[in-house]
Enzyme design. Structure first.
Site, PDB file in Angstrom:
ATOM      1  N   ASN A   1       0.816  -1.310  -0.117  1.00 21.23           N
ATOM      2  CA  ASN A   1      -0.050   0.052  -0.016  1.00 21.23           C
ATOM      3  C   ASN A   1       0.840   1.274   0.035  1.00 21.23           C
ATOM      4  O   ASN A   1       1.948   1.049   0.098  1.00 21.23           O
ATOM      5  CB  ASN A   1      -0.918  -0.095   1.269  1.00 21.23           C
ATOM      6  N   PHE A   2       0.356   2.486  -0.364  1.00 19.09           N
ATOM      7  CA  PHE A   2       1.025   3.717  -0.134  1.00 19.09           C
ATOM      8  C   PHE A   2       1.969   3.888  -1.095  1.00 19.09           C
ATOM      9  O   PHE A   2       3.088   4.718  -0.602  1.00 19.09           O
ATOM     10  CB  PHE A   2       1.054   4.049   1.443  1.00 19.09           C
ATOM     11  N   LEU A   3       1.890   3.157  -2.129  1.00 19.23           N
ATOM     12  CA  LEU A   3       2.918   3.345  -3.474  1.00 19.23           C
ATOM     13  C   LEU A   3       2.939   4.753  -3.653  1.00 19.23           C
ATOM     14  O   LEU A   3       1.715   5.386  -4.252  1.00 19.23           O
ATOM     15  CB  LEU A   3       2.775   2.742  -4.461  1.00 19.23           C
TER      16      LEU A   3
ATOM     17  N   THR B   1      -4.402  -3.241  -4.007  1.00 16.62           N
ATOM     18  CA  THR B   1      -5.613  -2.886  -4.680  1.00 16.62           C
ATOM     19  C   THR B   1      -5.005  -1.561  -5.520  1.00 16.62           C
ATOM     20  O   THR B   1      -4.048  -0.858  -4.933  1.00 16.62           O
ATOM     21  CB  THR B   1      -6.764  -2.387  -3.818  1.00 16.62           C
TER      22      THR B   1
ATOM     23  N   LEU C   1      -6.911  -0.780   3.202  1.00 19.76           N
ATOM     24  CA  LEU C   1      -7.060   0.776   3.493  1.00 19.76           C
ATOM     25  C   LEU C   1      -6.486   1.609   2.730  1.00 19.76           C
ATOM     26  O   LEU C   1      -5.751   1.360   1.729  1.00 19.76           O
ATOM     27  CB  LEU C   1      -6.054   1.002   4.986  1.00 19.76           C
TER      28      LEU C   1
END
Ligand code: MYA
Length: 568
Positions: free
Chosen positions: A286-288, A322, A568
C-alpha cells in the site's frame, strides 16, 4: 446506471498511448541528477504542485545532462541521447493513478425527463476498454501475475475448463528465494534508498507530507486522500510489522551529511490471507507514491521490485494490493458507493451534484437521519469483546472466497488498541450476554484541492452478524431465507452506523461493493461513485471472484461472496 468512469478511462487510455510514446522519448532525456538537486533544494512549488502536474514541466525541461535512465522493467540503463522537451507536456494528462478514486465524486445524477443526458449515460454504461494494450505493460509482463485472459481467469467459481491453469503460486518458493539478491535494486543517480522510521515523529511527519502532497487523487484532480499521521502509524504497524518494509527513496544526502528529501514511498504489512481453500502468509502492499516531479520515469517498477526483494528475503512470496489503475490482472473489481451525511457540505465542495430539477432542500431532506439508533444492545466495542468478535468475524468471513484471517492480537490492533483510537470506530450488539453483531468504520479525510477545504469521510470497515447463520439446534433454512434474514438485519445495523457517523460529524459514508454490502447500499441511500477498485494477487493464481457488481458495473446482490478483505 451509467458509469462515468468508464468513459473517462477510455479517453485517458488513448491519451496514455500517446503519452507512452512521449515517455519513451523522455526516458532518454531525463536528467535525474538535476531533478534530484531541484527536489533536495526544496523547489518552492514542491508542495504546491497542481493536480494536473503542469508545474512539473518547467523543472523537467531544465533536464539536460548526466544521470542514468531506467527501462520498462525499472532497470537502470546507460543514458541515451536526449530528446525534444516538448513531448513531455503530453504526459500530465491521464496520469491519474488513483487507487480507487474513492476520493472522487458521486456520479452525476440525471433527471428522468432529460432524455439526451439519459441516452448519454446509457452509452457510457456500456463496458469500455480500460487501461492499455496487454503488450504495453512492459514491467508487469515480467512479473509473476496472471496474464489478461488466462484460461483460469475466464472461469467463474463454478465454471470448469480443461485448460484452466492450476490454482496456486505462479513461481515456486524456491525460485523466489533464489531470485532475491542480497543487494538493493539500483536507483537513479542522485537518489538513495532509505527506511522510513515510523517510530520517529519527524520521519512520520515526512511520510505524512509526501502522501498529503502526492498520493491518490480522483480522476479529475479535485480531491486527494489525507491520511493522518495517526492513521499511518495504525495502518503500517500491525503485529509483526517490519521497518524493512517501509521503503523510501530520498534525494542523496548532502556533503555535510544532511538527509535528503523523501520523494517516493512504498509499504508492506504482514497478513494472513485465505484464498478459497488455501491459507497464505502474505504482504499487503500500500501507499505507493512518487513525487509529482518524478512521475513517468519508471521509478514505480524499481520500488515494486525492491519491496518484492525484501519480502522474498523474509520468506514471503505472495502479496495482496488494490489500485484504481488497471494492471494485469485483477482477481476482481468493485465499485465505491457514497452515502451523504452532510449533503450541503458535499455539494459546496463539488463532491455531490444537484440533480436536474432537484432542489437543495429536497436533497437535504432526502439524506436526513434520525437522531437515535434503534438496535437494542448496540454499544461501542470493548477489549473484553475481542474473543467473541474474533469468533463471529472468522465465521462470517469464511463465506467469502478471499478473506483475511486475524488472530486476537491483530484484531485488537485493528479495532480497539491505542493505535486504532480516533481512527477506527467499532461497535457490537450484545443481547442476553451474547455478541450477535459487530460493525466498524474508519476515518479518512480528503483534501478538496481547489477550495482549501476537507471532506471528512467514514469508510465501512469490517462487520459481521449472527443473522448470516442458522440458529443452532434448529433446521437450517434455505440459503435465500438466510440471505433475506441477513439483509433485514444489515439494513438496520447500517442505518444505525450512519446515525453514529453523522453524530460524529462525518460528511459522507463510503463503502465498496465487497462483503455483503450489496444487501444494504440501495436501501440506505448510498449512491454510485466514480471510483472503482481493482483487487490483485501477486504470485498467486486463482479464478476470478465476484466484486459485488454486474456487467454494467452496478451493485448486484447476485454478485456477492468474492471479497472478504478490506484494504486501507
Ligand atoms: C511477494 C511480495 C510482492 C510485493 C509486490 C507486490 C506488487 C505491488 C504492486 C504495487 C501496489 C501498489 C498499491 C497502491 O499503493 S495503489 C496507490 C498508487 N498510488 C497513487 O495512485 C498515488 C499517485 N500516483 C503515483 O504516485 C504514481 O503515479 C505511481 C507511483 C502510482 C506510479 O508511478 P508513475 O506514474 O511515475 O509510473 P512509473 O513510470 O514510475 O512506472 C510505470 C509503471 O508502473 C505501473 N503502475 C502505475 N500505477 C501503478 C499502481 N498503482 N500499482 C502498480 N503499478 C502501477 C504502470 O502500469 C507501469 O508499468 P507497465 O504498465 O509498464 O507494466
Amino acid at each position: 446506471m451509467a458509469d462515468e468512469v468508464a468513459g473517462k478511462a477510455q479517453v485517458s487510455s488513448e491519451l496514455q498511448l500517446a503519452s507512452d510514446l512521449a515517455d519513451k522519448a523522455l526516458d532518454n532525456s531525463s536528467n535525474t541528477k538535476e531533478a534530484a538537486d531541484s527536489l533536495r533544494n526544496g523547489a518552492p512549488e514542491d508542495d504546491e504542485v497542481e493536480a494536473d502536474g503542469e508545474e512539473e514541466d518547467e523543472d523537467d525541461e531544465q533536464a539536460a545532462e548526466g544521470g542514468a535512465e531506467v527501462g520498462a522493467d525499472g532497470i537502470a540503463k546507460p543514458k541515451k541521447k536526449k530528446k525534444s522537451k516538448k513531448k513531455k507536456k503530453k504526459k500530465a494528462v491521464g496520469d491519474s493513478d488513483a487507487k480507487a478514486a474513492s476520493t472522487g465524486t458521486m456520479q452525476k445524477p440525471v433527471a428522468v425527463n432529460d432524455i439526451p443526458a439519459l441516452l448519454q449515460q446509457l452509452a457510457l454504461s456500456q463496458p469500455k476498454k480500460e487501461g492499455k494494450a496487454p503488450e504495453d505493460y512492459k514491467f508487469w509482463n515480467t512479473q509473476p501475475v496472471p496474464k489478461f485472459k488466462e484460461p483460469n481467469l475466464l472461469q467463474t467459481t463454478n465454471g470448469s475448463s480443461g485448460e484452466a491453469l492450476p490454482e496456486g503460486a505462479i513461481l515456486p518458493d524456491e525460485v523466489c528465494r533464489k531470485a532475491a539478491k542480497p543487494e538493493p535494486e539500483q536507483l537513479l543517480g542522485g537518489f538513495e534508498w532509505c527506511l522510513v522510521d515510523l517510530e520517529d515523529e519527524a520521519e512520520l511527519q515526512e511520510l505524512y507530507e509526501i502522501l498529503y502532497n502526492h498520493y491518490v487523487e480522483d480522476t479529475d484532480g479535485n480531491f486527494r486522500f489525507d491520511y493522518s499521521k495517526k492513521f499511518l502509524a495504525w495502518a503500517l504497524k500491525p503485529p509483526g510489522w517490519k521497518k524493512d518494509w517501509h521503503i523510501g527513496v530520498r534525494t542523496a544526502s548532502t556533503e555535510d551529511g544532511k538527509k535528503g528529501k523523501l520523494v517516493a514511498f512504498i509499504a508492506g504489512t504482514p497478513a494472513t490471507l485465505k484464498v478459497r481453500s488455501n491459507t497464505i502468509k502474505i504482504v499487503e502492499i500500500n501507499f505507493l507514491t512518487i513525487h509529482h516531479k518524478l512521475r513517468s520515469k519508471r521509478l514505480a517498477p524499481v520500488l515494486i521490485k525492491e519491496v518484492t526483494r525484501r519480502c522474498y528475503l523474509n520468506g514471503i512470496y505472495q502479496a495482496l494490493y488494490t489500485a484504481g489503475t488497471l494492471l494485469p490482472t485483477p482477481v476482481t473489481t468493485s465499485r465505491y458507493y457514497h452515502r451523504s451525511l452532510d449533503w450541503q457540505h458535499l455539494y459546496k465542495n463539488g463532491f455531490s451534484h444537484l440533480p436536474q430539477g432537484g432542489s437543495e432542500i429536497r436533497q437535504k431532506y432526502k439524506y436526513r437521519l434520525d437522531s437515535q439508533t434503534t438496535t437494542k444492545g448496540l454499544r461501542p466495542m470493548k477489549k473484553s469483546d475481542l474473543p467473541a468478535v474474533k469468533d463471529l468475524l472468522a465465521r462470517y468471513l469464511e463465506r467469502f472466497s478471499i478473506r483475511q484471517s486475524f488472530d486476537e492480537a491483530e484484531l485488537e490492533h485493528w479495532l480497539c488498541s491505542d493505535a486504532s483510537k480516533d481512527v477506527v470506530w467499532a461497535f457490537v450488539v450484545e443481547q442476553d450476554g451474547k455478541i450477535t453483531d459487530f460493525m466498524s468504520y474508519y476515518v479518512l479525510e480528503s483534501t478538496v484541492l481547489k477550495q482549501a477545504s476537507t471532506i471528512r469521510a467514514a469508510y465501512l470497515y469490517y462487520y459481521a452478524s449472527e443473522s448470516a447463520f442458522a440458529t443452532p439446534g434448529q433446521p437450517k433454512p434455505k440459503a435465500a431465507v438466510l440471505q433475506s434474514q441477513l439483509q433485514t438485519r444489515l439494513q438496520t445495523l447500517m442505518h444505525d452506523i450512519l446515525i453514529l457517523a453523522k453524530k460524529d460529524n462525518f460528511h459522507v459514508f463510503n463503502a465498496l461493493t465487497i462483503l455483503d454490502n450489496p444487501l444494504f447500499l440501495g436501501e440506505n441511500k448510498f449512491e454510485p461513485g466514480d471510483g472503482k477498485l481493482h483487487f490483485y494477487l501477486f504470485n498467486w493464481r486463482t479464478a476470478v471472484v465476484q466484486g459485488g457488481v454486474n456487467d454494467r458495473f452496478v451493485v448486484d446482490e447476485g454478485k456477492m461472496g468474492g471479497v472478504g478483505v478490506v484494504m486501507l
